[in-house]
Scaffold this active site. Sequence first.
Site, short mmCIF file in Angstrom:
data_model
loop_
_atom_site.label_atom_id
_atom_site.label_comp_id
_atom_site.label_asym_id
_atom_site.label_seq_id
_atom_site.Cartn_x
_atom_site.Cartn_y
_atom_site.Cartn_z
N ILE A 61 0.82 -1.22 0.00
CA ILE A 61 0.00 0.00 0.00
C ILE A 61 0.85 1.27 0.00
O ILE A 61 0.37 2.33 -0.37
CB ILE A 61 -0.99 0.01 1.19
N GLU A 62 2.11 1.14 0.41
CA GLU A 62 2.99 2.31 0.42
C GLU A 62 3.49 2.65 -0.99
O GLU A 62 3.47 3.79 -1.41
CB GLU A 62 4.19 2.06 1.34
N SER A 63 3.99 1.64 -1.71
CA SER A 63 4.68 1.90 -2.98
C SER A 63 4.24 0.99 -4.12
O SER A 63 4.79 1.10 -5.23
CB SER A 63 6.19 1.71 -2.78
#
Length: 449
Positions: free
Chosen positions: A153-155
Amino acid sequence: MKRLALFMVILLVGSSCVMYAQTENQNKQYITVTNQNGDEEDIDLPEGMDLALDSLIHVYNVKTYLKPDTSCQMKNYNPSFPQEVFIDRLKKMPTIIEMPYNNVVQKFIDKYSNDLRKSVSYMLGASNFYIPIFEEALEAYNLPLELKYLPVIESALNPNAVSRVGATGLWQFMIGTGKRYGLEINSLIDERRDPVKASYAAAHYLSDLYKIFDDWNLVIAAYNCGPDKINKAIHRSGKADYWSIYPYLPKETRGYVPAFIAANYIMNYYCDHNICPMLTDLPVKTDTVVVNQNVHFEQISNVLGIDEEQLRSLNPQYRKDVINGYSEPMSIRLPSNLIGTFIDKQDSIFAYKADELFLKRDIVDIKDKEEATTNRTRNHYSSNKRMSHRSSRKSEKKSKKNRSKNVTIKNGDTLSEIAERNGTTVKKLKKLNGISGNSIRAGKKIRVK
């Protein structure tokens, strides 16, 4: 009364209606939660869910080692399941972190299984490169292994991802936090892009956050917006529970934990949603070698015969293709079969085009005014050495003109006598001095050459 109403929103989240929209500001996606009373609020999607697939498939590992599975016979549609199925699947996942079900979580699952199907296919393939690294780092700090899906979900598992606010790499570190956890960041190197070092830094940071909050959902939320905002939300709500502080959180953080739960779900149950992972041909085994002087990727590439793009993929922390080993020993990651060759040929590597690739001067002399003028004249002559024949003649005439001298006219002197004494002609004397007649005055100066 407002706080009570906001708490009611959270209590009614299980029966809320969620829809997708896009903000006009930066085209950022969000979901809108509507409770039974018709009150609405927007929840921003984490940036990792908003990355275009086009930017992901240009990563070297993807282009080189991943390809679509043409043999996959799954139909390209997302089947629907009753609510109880999702609840049961989440319950069955072997996790320490609490992963409850509600309609917000459901809509994030829907987002992954519908709109982001191709991205999930990519991430399932790319996970073969990165998940083992994440698991080793998390294991080193004795953390729950389900945290390995935070970079989803971050990158979106893009090691070159940079957020709108400058967070960088798989784990999306800001500069300050990265440096605080031992990552070197300067003009030549950015270790936030290093999958191994950034993973250990992230594990260290998550471990520290858990010491503060003693609750993994709060830790995950704090990873997104920072511990200060989580502490403020806890003070305002009076409870140290993510779902209780939910209305006091920034918009993106409200969707962050649901997105994390959905990421864990989709990475485990993708088959049930007819998503085919990309086929993975894992990269060759790699190892590192340490250098104590500066070396450019072009030097390594040309002497060892390795593609520069592969070097960048193996060493994403080096921002300008330069390993600055002179300042301190630096490691270079190479295919294992090239480590011995590098050691044997390192003198040739360091010498290759060194004068062309490293132009920074070690010492610069300060010129005085006379030297600077001389050098400027020489440089001017050198840069114009191909001037035309006509320009050369003009320059020659100008040079001769500059070498002329003056003489003083004596009593009784005539132009013809002065011309004879100085090896010139009356005509030239007249032209050089602008004389129209033949009369001259004693005591005056006249130019003769």
